[in-house]
Design a protein around this motif. Structure first.
Motif, PDB file in Angstrom:
ATOM      1  N   ARG A  98      -7.600   8.619  16.399  1.00 38.82           N
ATOM      2  CA  ARG A  98      -7.693   8.386  14.958  1.00 38.82           C
ATOM      3  C   ARG A  98      -7.360   9.668  14.199  1.00 38.82           C
ATOM      4  N   GLU A 101       9.223   5.982   8.663  1.00 43.64           N
ATOM      5  CA  GLU A 101       8.105   5.084   8.351  1.00 43.64           C
ATOM      6  C   GLU A 101       7.197   5.704   7.299  1.00 43.64           C
ATOM      7  N   ARG A 138       6.228   3.847   3.854  1.00 47.19           N
ATOM      8  CA  ARG A 138       4.824   3.578   3.502  1.00 47.19           C
ATOM      9  C   ARG A 138       4.445   4.262   2.191  1.00 47.19           C
ATOM     10  N   THR A 144      -3.931   1.607   5.209  1.00 49.64           N
ATOM     11  CA  THR A 144      -4.141   1.103   6.564  1.00 49.64           C
ATOM     12  C   THR A 144      -2.852   0.491   7.102  1.00 49.64           C
ATOM     13  N   ASP A 145      -2.877   0.131   8.375  1.00 50.57           N
ATOM     14  CA  ASP A 145      -1.742  -0.506   9.021  1.00 50.57           C
ATOM     15  C   ASP A 145      -1.378  -1.818   8.334  1.00 50.57           C
ATOM     16  N   ILE A 195       0.698   7.921  10.943  1.00 47.56           N
ATOM     17  CA  ILE A 195       2.154   7.758  10.929  1.00 47.56           C
ATOM     18  C   ILE A 195       2.792   8.932  11.659  1.00 47.56           C
ATOM     19  N   LEU A 253      -3.824   4.445   8.698  1.00 50.19           N
ATOM     20  CA  LEU A 253      -2.656   4.356   9.571  1.00 50.19           C
ATOM     21  C   LEU A 253      -2.164   5.759   9.873  1.00 50.19           C
ATOM     22  N   ARG A 307      -9.911   4.861   9.692  1.00 50.27           N
ATOM     23  CA  ARG A 307      -9.251   3.548   9.680  1.00 50.27           C
ATOM     24  C   ARG A 307      -7.836   3.602   9.106  1.00 50.27           C
TER      25      ARG A 307
END
Length: 100
Positions: free
Chosen positions: A74, A44, A48, A24-25, A39, A37, A35
């Motif tokens: 989403r 990034e 991550r 997740t974020d 990207i 993240l 839910r």
């Protein structure tokens, strides 16, 4: 010529339960792809991924999975493998499919 970067999520399997999980974020894990993240930046994504790989006590088999933003923004899987992983085992008597 290198391919253009496409949106990704960080995914793995939970070490103890074996469930598919998504980063997740906030940097924690969820079983719900919606839910996760989303990207859109390659740098990034790599950061991550490195952060997730540093959690071997939580997640195993960490990798970046291709997704596309859904109508609500989403993540939605772009490959059948990720759709299959999201929905759980192929029989209906345990896991995520038990409630269907």
């Amino acid at each position: 010529m290198p391919r253009a970067f496409t949106p990704k999520v960080v995914t793995a399997n939970a070490l103890l339960e074996g469930y598919v999980i998504y980063l997740t974020d906030a940097g924690d894990w969820t079983r719900d792809l919606s839910r996760a993240l989303l990207i859109t930046d390659e740098a990034e994504a790599q950061l991550r991924l490195l952060d997730a790989e540093r959690q071997p006590d939580v997640a195993v088999g960490v990798y970046l999975a291709d997704v596309t933003p859904g109508r609500d923004g989403r993540p939605e899987p772009t490959h059948f493998r990720e759709e299959f992983r999201r929905t759980g085992p192929s029989n209906y008597f345990h896991g995520k499919q038990a409630t269907r």
